[in-house]
Scaffold this motif. Sequence first.
Motif, PDB file in Angstrom:
ATOM      1  N   GLU A  18       0.946  -1.278   0.030  1.00 35.76           N
ATOM      2  CA  GLU A  18      -0.221  -0.049   0.062  1.00 35.76           C
ATOM      3  C   GLU A  18       0.784   1.261  -0.120  1.00 35.76           C
ATOM      4  N   GLN A  19       1.971   1.228  -0.974  1.00 31.51           N
ATOM      5  CA  GLN A  19       2.897   2.411  -0.689  1.00 31.51           C
ATOM      6  C   GLN A  19       2.386   3.564  -1.186  1.00 31.51           C
ATOM      7  N   GLU A  20       1.012   3.499  -2.003  1.00 34.39           N
ATOM      8  CA  GLU A  20       0.525   4.704  -2.585  1.00 34.39           C
ATOM      9  C   GLU A  20      -0.378   5.474  -1.493  1.00 34.39           C
ATOM     10  N   THR A  21      -1.053   4.491  -0.495  1.00 32.32           N
ATOM     11  CA  THR A  21      -1.934   5.511   0.308  1.00 32.32           C
ATOM     12  C   THR A  21      -1.375   5.181   1.750  1.00 32.32           C
ATOM     13  N   VAL A  22      -0.595   4.376   2.163  1.00 33.26           N
ATOM     14  CA  VAL A  22      -0.296   4.181   3.583  1.00 33.26           C
ATOM     15  C   VAL A  22       0.095   5.335   4.143  1.00 33.26           C
ATOM     16  N   VAL A  23       0.809   6.484   3.660  1.00 34.57           N
ATOM     17  CA  VAL A  23       1.269   7.759   4.292  1.00 34.57           C
ATOM     18  C   VAL A  23       0.071   8.417   4.864  1.00 34.57           C
ATOM     19  N   VAL A  24      -0.706   8.669   3.706  1.00 34.95           N
ATOM     20  CA  VAL A  24      -1.964   9.327   4.143  1.00 34.95           C
ATOM     21  C   VAL A  24      -2.955   8.652   5.285  1.00 34.95           C
ATOM     22  N   SER A  25      -3.076   7.543   5.010  1.00 38.45           N
ATOM     23  CA  SER A  25      -3.778   6.609   6.114  1.00 38.45           C
ATOM     24  C   SER A  25      -3.332   6.844   7.561  1.00 38.45           C
ATOM     25  N   ILE A  26      -2.182   6.620   7.807  1.00 42.73           N
ATOM     26  CA  ILE A  26      -1.466   6.538   8.931  1.00 42.73           C
ATOM     27  C   ILE A  26      -1.250   8.142   9.499  1.00 42.73           C
ATOM     28  N   THR A  27      -1.319   8.976   8.535  1.00 43.69           N
ATOM     29  CA  THR A  27      -1.350  10.645   9.164  1.00 43.69           C
ATOM     30  C   THR A  27      -2.589  10.829   9.791  1.00 43.69           C
ATOM     31  N   SER A  28      -3.856  10.313   8.954  1.00 44.35           N
ATOM     32  CA  SER A  28      -4.983  10.421   9.303  1.00 44.35           C
ATOM     33  C   SER A  28      -5.042   9.760  10.762  1.00 44.35           C
ATOM     34  N   LEU A  29      -4.816   8.649  10.946  1.00 45.29           N
ATOM     35  CA  LEU A  29      -5.164   7.795  12.102  1.00 45.29           C
ATOM     36  C   LEU A  29      -4.331   8.805  13.308  1.00 45.29           C
ATOM     37  N   MET A  30      -3.189   9.168  13.190  1.00 47.31           N
ATOM     38  CA  MET A  30      -2.334   9.889  14.175  1.00 47.31           C
ATOM     39  C   MET A  30      -3.029  11.103  14.635  1.00 47.31           C
ATOM     40  N   THR A  31      -4.011  11.729  13.972  1.00 45.95           N
ATOM     41  CA  THR A  31      -4.347  12.974  14.060  1.00 45.95           C
ATOM     42  C   THR A  31      -5.909  12.746  14.894  1.00 45.95           C
ATOM     43  N   LEU A  56      -3.622   7.423  22.728  1.00 45.98           N
ATOM     44  CA  LEU A  56      -3.680   6.699  21.555  1.00 45.98           C
ATOM     45  C   LEU A  56      -2.319   6.024  20.988  1.00 45.98           C
ATOM     46  N   GLU A  57      -2.362   4.875  20.775  1.00 45.63           N
ATOM     47  CA  GLU A  57      -1.207   4.241  20.075  1.00 45.63           C
ATOM     48  C   GLU A  57      -1.585   3.754  18.820  1.00 45.63           C
ATOM     49  N   VAL A  58      -0.682   3.919  17.726  1.00 45.25           N
ATOM     50  CA  VAL A  58      -1.033   3.410  16.373  1.00 45.25           C
ATOM     51  C   VAL A  58      -0.108   2.368  15.992  1.00 45.25           C
ATOM     52  N   VAL A  59      -0.381   1.244  15.663  1.00 39.83           N
ATOM     53  CA  VAL A  59       0.470   0.100  15.365  1.00 39.83           C
ATOM     54  C   VAL A  59       0.303  -0.380  13.959  1.00 39.83           C
ATOM     55  N   VAL A  60       1.351  -0.146  12.998  1.00 35.70           N
ATOM     56  CA  VAL A  60       0.831  -0.630  11.474  1.00 35.70           C
ATOM     57  C   VAL A  60       1.726  -1.891  11.528  1.00 35.70           C
ATOM     58  N   LEU A  70      -7.864  -1.361  25.007  1.00 37.96           N
ATOM     59  CA  LEU A  70      -8.565  -1.583  23.936  1.00 37.96           C
ATOM     60  C   LEU A  70      -7.881  -1.618  22.654  1.00 37.96           C
ATOM     61  N   VAL A  71      -8.267  -2.539  21.785  1.00 32.35           N
ATOM     62  CA  VAL A  71      -7.675  -2.660  20.565  1.00 32.35           C
ATOM     63  C   VAL A  71      -8.825  -2.327  19.328  1.00 32.35           C
ATOM     64  N   CYS A  72      -8.373  -1.464  18.557  1.00 31.84           N
ATOM     65  CA  CYS A  72      -9.269  -1.116  17.125  1.00 31.84           C
ATOM     66  C   CYS A  72      -8.722  -1.626  15.971  1.00 31.84           C
ATOM     67  N   ALA A  73      -9.075  -2.745  15.379  1.00 26.18           N
ATOM     68  CA  ALA A  73      -8.849  -3.200  14.190  1.00 26.18           C
ATOM     69  C   ALA A  73      -9.030  -2.275  12.958  1.00 26.18           C
ATOM     70  N   ILE A  74      -8.343  -1.883  12.138  1.00 25.18           N
ATOM     71  CA  ILE A  74      -8.934  -1.181  11.135  1.00 25.18           C
ATOM     72  C   ILE A  74      -8.220  -1.364   9.630  1.00 25.18           C
ATOM     73  N   ASP A  75      -8.910  -1.328   8.776  1.00 23.81           N
ATOM     74  CA  ASP A  75      -8.288  -1.490   7.187  1.00 23.81           C
ATOM     75  C   ASP A  75      -7.581  -0.347   7.112  1.00 23.81           C
ATOM     76  N   ALA A  76      -6.427  -0.198   6.251  1.00 23.92           N
ATOM     77  CA  ALA A  76      -5.441   0.888   6.078  1.00 23.92           C
ATOM     78  C   ALA A  76      -6.022   1.939   5.053  1.00 23.92           C
ATOM     79  N   GLY A 120      -9.144   4.808  -5.050  1.00 27.02           N
ATOM     80  CA  GLY A 120      -8.179   5.283  -3.987  1.00 27.02           C
ATOM     81  C   GLY A 120      -8.778   6.685  -3.868  1.00 27.02           C
ATOM     82  N   PHE A 121      -8.373   7.318  -2.880  1.00 27.59           N
ATOM     83  CA  PHE A 121      -8.715   8.886  -2.570  1.00 27.59           C
ATOM     84  C   PHE A 121      -7.651   9.898  -3.334  1.00 27.59           C
ATOM     85  N   SER A 122      -6.808   9.370  -4.086  1.00 24.41           N
ATOM     86  CA  SER A 122      -5.688  10.016  -4.800  1.00 24.41           C
ATOM     87  C   SER A 122      -5.861   9.349  -6.291  1.00 24.41           C
TER      88      SER A 122
END
Length: 499
Positions: free
Chosen positions: A76-89, A95-99, A171-177, A469-471
């Motif tokens: 997911e090289q095309e979308t992973v940065v945008v997705s994780i940036t969104s999660l971090m905000t 909050l902890e984010v584990v990719v 608590l753990v939140c399972a999410i699609d990237a 995708g969103f891009s």
Amino acid sequence: MSALDSVREAVRSTDGVAAYVLYYCLLSNALNALLMLFATKSMHRHLTTRAKDRRWLLLSSPIAPRITVIAPAYDEQETVVVSITSLMTLSYPALEVVVVNDGSSDATLERLVEEFDLVPMPVVYRKRVDTRDVRGVYRSRREPNLLVVDKDNGGKADALNAGLNVCSGDLVCAIDADTIVEDDALLRMVRPFIDRTDCLAVGGTIRVVNGSEVRQGRVVTPRTPRTWLAGIQYVEYLRAFLFGRLGWNSLGGNLIISGAFGLFQKESVLVAGGYLHGTVGEDMELVARLRATSPRGAPSVVQFVPDPVAWTEVPETLAILGRQRDRWHRGLSDVLWRYRRSILDPRKGRLGMIVYPYFLFVELLAPVVEGFGLLYMGARMLLGIADLEFVVAFVVLTYVWGLTLSLWAIALDGIAFPRGHQRRDQLLQILWAVAEQIGFRQLTIVWRLRGIRKYLQGSTEWGVMTRRGFSPPVAVTPTAPAADPAAAPALAGVGTGRT
């Protein structure tokens, strides 16, 4: 003559086979009417509570449980940065984010290392759930609450289990990237865990993002899709979540939490053995296993939060959608077979006496009965011996009732989510609800029957899911090894009022 009298007359005037079809339709519609009633009641209660909500106080509250968001990523090289940036905000105080990079063959890991300034770190953790080998664990020097796990490819379930082993959240939140999460989603989702001590898992609404305006990983202008295939799925998702899952809050609890976005008690998931390999419905299987194996006195309540919390892109071609739907029905078949002893087991309470029987007789068997009814009706019409009473009763009980459920879900959505309801959007939703009953619904029967056939043949294939995708458009291959295509994001229940 009342509508019920007309149906009774139709049953009396047809042969035994047709009568059984109509009796089935009557029973399933009665159960769906009950769900609709409880969904409306639950929505009223939720809106009343929401008006008094002070969730923003959690941002500075020491009682807020720590949440770990686990996001598996594969090619997911095309979308992973945008997705994780969104999660971090996301707005949440602890909050902890584990990719989990699940053996990507592209530059997914490199993009993460570069963007978030990742550095390798020695990690000592208890491997409570077995997974494929972990190559390394990285921590961000820019975002101290971001961890990245790099591991051999093992599938989505294996990636989630690797995240469970290293995460620190209660608590753990399972999410699609590739899922877009609303800014206040976690604040809404965590509320049931704070309000009660017996909460095991919470699911939220998944909405269709196709056609909406997305900027920097956020939906800024929600819109109803303009294309017919995405538009029909938009209505399906509304019905599945706001009518189906909301209704189950009062009727024994939910059996499904979407793999795209769900919140679980970590310890309960670990005790249960984590996510299961070898099933195409890992999300439903996990909930069923947690509820089936939960010891007396342990948390066992599975809730649904109706606020719009997450957005996903749906297929816009029939070929991809067909593969998705037969996969969902295979997942449903697999879970019901695994936990068949719970069906009509009075020791399981409403779970055994209401929830499981509904999913078996209404969800799983619906395409079988409806498909047979269509073939039976068509054959008799070709032979010139069609029973007008049967045809009218079948159409009313199946398609008019299905339209009624969709329109009711649209109405509930308009109350709960006015931001996405301009007049043009509302008219489009009604149009797509009508269009669903003509042609599309019959296609879903074929896809779901194919899913049952493939399940009986032992198929666990996934297939490639191509997203725009969103891009720029990209092809996203599911997180699944060739030998063990793990789980599907089962959203069972978007057919004839299915939940």
